[in-house]
Design an enzyme around this catalytic site. Structure first.
Site, PDB file in Angstrom:
ATOM      1  N   CYS A 225       0.803  -1.392  -0.090  1.00 56.16           N
ATOM      2  CA  CYS A 225      -0.199   0.301   0.153  1.00 56.16           C
ATOM      3  C   CYS A 225       1.057   1.099   0.034  1.00 56.16           C
ATOM      4  O   CYS A 225       0.766   2.232  -0.019  1.00 56.16           O
ATOM      5  CB  CYS A 225      -0.997  -0.147   1.089  1.00 56.16           C
ATOM      6  SG  CYS A 225      -2.315  -1.566   1.631  1.00 56.16           S
TER       7      CYS A 225
ATOM      8  N   HIS B 172      -3.229   7.170   2.858  1.00 55.74           N
ATOM      9  CA  HIS B 172      -3.333   6.252   2.473  1.00 55.74           C
ATOM     10  C   HIS B 172      -5.031   5.660   2.709  1.00 55.74           C
ATOM     11  O   HIS B 172      -4.820   5.475   3.846  1.00 55.74           O
ATOM     12  CB  HIS B 172      -2.763   5.100   2.643  1.00 55.74           C
ATOM     13  CG  HIS B 172      -2.805   3.708   2.341  1.00 55.74           C
ATOM     14  ND1 HIS B 172      -3.610   2.825   1.156  1.00 55.74           N
ATOM     15  CD2 HIS B 172      -3.287   2.183   2.990  1.00 55.74           C
ATOM     16  CE1 HIS B 172      -4.023   1.761   1.095  1.00 55.74           C
ATOM     17  NE2 HIS B 172      -3.655   1.149   2.578  1.00 55.74           N
TER      18      HIS B 172
ATOM     19  N   ASN C  58     -10.028  -0.103   0.245  1.00 53.17           N
ATOM     20  CA  ASN C  58      -8.642   0.083   0.262  1.00 53.17           C
ATOM     21  C   ASN C  58      -7.769  -0.466  -0.796  1.00 53.17           C
ATOM     22  O   ASN C  58      -8.307  -1.484  -1.353  1.00 53.17           O
ATOM     23  CB  ASN C  58      -7.660  -0.676   2.009  1.00 53.17           C
ATOM     24  CG  ASN C  58      -6.586  -0.470   1.721  1.00 53.17           C
ATOM     25  OD1 ASN C  58      -5.824   0.076   0.882  1.00 53.17           O
ATOM     26  ND2 ASN C  58      -5.904  -1.283   2.373  1.00 53.17           N
TER      27      ASN C  58
HETATM   28  O1  UT7 Z   1      -3.469  -1.189   3.730  1.00 49.80           O
HETATM   29  C1  UT7 Z   1      -3.520  -2.224   5.322  1.00 49.80           C
HETATM   30  C2  UT7 Z   1      -4.182  -2.251   5.025  1.00 49.80           C
HETATM   31  N1  UT7 Z   1      -4.953  -3.100   6.601  1.00 49.80           N
HETATM   32  C3  UT7 Z   1      -5.814  -1.960   7.674  1.00 49.80           C
HETATM   33  O2  UT7 Z   1      -4.945  -1.302   7.498  1.00 49.80           O
HETATM   34  C4  UT7 Z   1      -6.119  -2.807   8.288  1.00 49.80           C
HETATM   35  C5  UT7 Z   1      -5.974  -2.335  10.252  1.00 49.80           C
HETATM   36  N2  UT7 Z   1      -6.767  -2.615  10.884  1.00 49.80           N
HETATM   37  C6  UT7 Z   1      -7.622  -2.511  10.780  1.00 49.80           C
HETATM   38  O3  UT7 Z   1      -8.133  -1.540  10.113  1.00 49.80           O
HETATM   39  C7  UT7 Z   1      -9.221  -3.397  11.801  1.00 49.80           C
HETATM   40  O4  UT7 Z   1      -7.938  -3.311  13.078  1.00 49.80           O
HETATM   41  C8  UT7 Z   1      -9.755  -4.103  11.250  1.00 49.80           C
HETATM   42  C9  UT7 Z   1     -10.834  -3.133  10.769  1.00 49.80           C
HETATM   43  C10 UT7 Z   1      -9.496  -5.197  10.142  1.00 49.80           C
HETATM   44  C11 UT7 Z   1     -11.275  -4.723  12.287  1.00 49.80           C
HETATM   45  O5  UT7 Z   1     -11.144  -3.859  13.406  1.00 49.80           O
HETATM   46  P1  UT7 Z   1     -10.757  -3.782  14.890  1.00 49.80           P
HETATM   47  O6  UT7 Z   1     -11.526  -3.287  15.209  1.00 49.80           O
HETATM   48  O7  UT7 Z   1      -9.399  -3.977  15.427  1.00 49.80           O
HETATM   49  O8  UT7 Z   1     -11.911  -5.423  14.999  1.00 49.80           O
HETATM   50  P2  UT7 Z   1     -11.446  -7.110  15.835  1.00 49.80           P
HETATM   51  O9  UT7 Z   1     -10.597  -7.002  14.476  1.00 49.80           O
HETATM   52  O10 UT7 Z   1     -10.594  -7.198  16.824  1.00 49.80           O
HETATM   53  O11 UT7 Z   1     -12.498  -7.765  16.245  1.00 49.80           O
HETATM   54  C12 UT7 Z   1     -13.395  -7.526  16.636  1.00 49.80           C
HETATM   55  C13 UT7 Z   1     -14.884  -8.357  16.464  1.00 49.80           C
HETATM   56  C14 UT7 Z   1     -14.513  -9.681  16.338  1.00 49.80           C
HETATM   57  O12 UT7 Z   1     -15.423 -10.630  16.918  1.00 49.80           O
HETATM   58  P3  UT7 Z   1     -15.331 -10.836  18.921  1.00 49.80           P
HETATM   59  O13 UT7 Z   1     -13.486 -11.435  18.925  1.00 49.80           O
HETATM   60  O14 UT7 Z   1     -14.642  -9.786  19.603  1.00 49.80           O
HETATM   61  O15 UT7 Z   1     -16.219 -11.727  19.422  1.00 49.80           O
HETATM   62  C15 UT7 Z   1     -14.058  -9.817  15.094  1.00 49.80           C
HETATM   63  O16 UT7 Z   1     -14.576 -11.694  15.064  1.00 49.80           O
HETATM   64  O17 UT7 Z   1     -15.337  -8.218  15.005  1.00 49.80           O
HETATM   65  C16 UT7 Z   1     -15.262  -9.012  14.337  1.00 49.80           C
HETATM   66  N3  UT7 Z   1     -15.487  -9.649  13.117  1.00 49.80           N
HETATM   67  C17 UT7 Z   1     -16.642  -8.924  12.081  1.00 49.80           C
HETATM   68  N4  UT7 Z   1     -17.730  -8.947  12.609  1.00 49.80           N
HETATM   69  C18 UT7 Z   1     -18.555  -8.576  11.449  1.00 49.80           C
HETATM   70  C19 UT7 Z   1     -14.173  -8.807  12.141  1.00 49.80           C
HETATM   71  N5  UT7 Z   1     -14.888  -8.794  11.093  1.00 49.80           N
HETATM   72  C20 UT7 Z   1     -15.558  -8.329  11.466  1.00 49.80           C
HETATM   73  C21 UT7 Z   1     -16.959  -8.281   9.776  1.00 49.80           C
HETATM   74  N6  UT7 Z   1     -18.269  -7.733  10.420  1.00 49.80           N
HETATM   75  N7  UT7 Z   1     -16.579  -8.180   8.662  1.00 49.80           N
END
Ligand code: UT7
Length: 330
Positions: free
Chosen positions: A116, A257, A287
């Site tokens: 990215c 980005h 993204n």
């Molecule tokens: O260019 C580089 C690319 N990468 C990035 O920029 C990613 C950087 N990271 C992020 O943007 C965030 O970490 C995410 C958007 C990927 C995730 O957000 P988060 O607030 O860190 O969520 P999390 O991973 O802690 O997940 C929270 C909950 C989990 O459930 P439990 O374990 O709390 O029960 C996940 O399983 O949300 C769940 N979850 C979802 N639920 C509904 C994860 N993905 C989804 C989804 N829909 N798509």
């Protein structure tokens, strides 16, 4: 000989026609529009047609950038494509773009992979090559067909990414206070596994099992990437401002980005710069990796958000984990 600074002569972008909304995704995996919007700011993303490869999108973006610059393909003598989704592992995507645009065979053509951060890395590379005086006009493209490396069964990643392309045409200026003021690139190479495509490379070639397990798709430790993204972008932004004696409040527009609105908001807080100085289109494209900054730059410029004399800051991070910034006086 006075040192030559790189200036942007034209910008262009291309987004494929098909729109994939959060609602559409909610029919594919267990997710919701509410979750995606509140965690990422994304509402929809574009998906390329099956027959549309990265070079096809890159060509469309490049054509618009060339028209904007008032230049013909024959005038380009350096072509760099930043991408992690080239048409084929080899030859480079740049070679296909060259052929389709009719860019001369005397042009240097290559791809650059900094994920990215690829566009910022490519901009710096092109600027250095132009600054050497050995090249005159560069075409720098950031393009991705990420839909081909997304695991459409993994809700933690498939909601985040999209396809598209952006391009700039670069030339040189002897005016010291115009163009690319400086760049600051870096990489946290101890976090390669936080965001990667684990198989399909020389470490672990694809097998029938790895394909069945979809290990040729993007895998990500979201929380770890989030923290490193904020750290890398903040560091890259701060360092470049300090290096060139520019205060944050002198920046007219930051083009970050476009990965997650929450990451952009964190950078806005760290730099103590209000969100209205940040260009945001992650809601419409998700993204798009190396394409995200050049698409945003093109939209910002065509939308009248950038005026002559403005100081614009580009800041990126991506797999690697690479990061980088570029400071430009328009
Ligand atoms: O260019 C580089 C690319 N990468 C990035 O920029 C990613 C950087 N990271 C992020 O943007 C965030 O970490 C995410 C958007 C990927 C995730 O957000 P988060 O607030 O860190 O969520 P999390 O991973 O802690 O997940 C929270 C909950 C989990 O459930 P439990 O374990 O709390 O029960 C996940 O399983 O949300 C769940 N979850 C979802 N639920 C509904 C994860 N993905 C989804 C989804 N829909 N798509």
């Amino acid at each position: 000989m006075p040192s030559l600074s790189a200036i942007i002569l034209g910008t262009g972008s291309y987004a494929p026609e098909r729109v994939l909304t959060n609602e559409d995704l909610a029919h594919m995996v267990e997710t919701s529009d509410e979750w995606i919007r509140s965690r990422t700011g994304i509402r929809e993303r574009r998906i390329a047609a099956p027959e549309e490869a990265a070079s096809d999108m890159g060509v469309k973006a490049a054509q618009r950038a060339l028209d904007d610059a008032g230049l013909k393909p024959a005038e380009i003598d350096l072509l760099i494509v930043a991408t992690i989704t080239p048409d084929m592992p080899m030859p480079a995507c740049a070679c296909f773009v060259q052929q389709k645009l009719g860019i001369p065979s005397t042009t240097a053509c290559f791809d650059l992979n900094a994920a990215c951060s690829g566009f910022v890395y490519a901009l710096d590379t092109a600027a250095a090559m132009l600054g050497s005086g050995r090249y005159r006009k560069a075409l720098v493209i950031g393009v991705e067909k990420l839909s081909t490396v997304i695991d459409w069964q993994d809700r933690t990643t498939c909601v985040l990414f999209g396809d598209g392309g952006g391009a700039v045409v670069l030339g040189t200026s002897a005016e010291p206070d115009r163009g690319l003021i400086g760049t600051r690139l870096g990489c946290y190479g101890d976090s390669t596994e936080a965001l990667c495509i684990p198989r399909g490379g020389s470490r672990s070639p694809s097998t029938a099992e790895s394909i069945a397990a979809r290990d040729h798709c993007i895998r990500m430790k979201g929380k770890e990437v989030f923290k490193l993204a904020v750290r890398g972008m903040d560091e890259a932004a701060r360092d470049i401002l300090e290096q060139h004696g520019v205060r944050a409040d002198q920046i007219s527009l930051v083009i970050p980005h476009q990965a997650n609105l929450r990451i952009i908001e964190a950078i806005s807080q760290y730099l103590e710069l209000p969100m209205d100085r940040f260009f945001v289109n992650v809601d419409r494209y998700g993204n798009t990796s190396a394409a995200s900054i050049p698409i945003a730059l093109d939209e910002a410029r065509r939308g009248g958000r950038i005026k002559p004399g403005d100081i614009v800051l580009l800041v990126a991070f991506g797999a690697g984990l690479t990061y980088g910034s570029a400071l430009i006086r328009w």
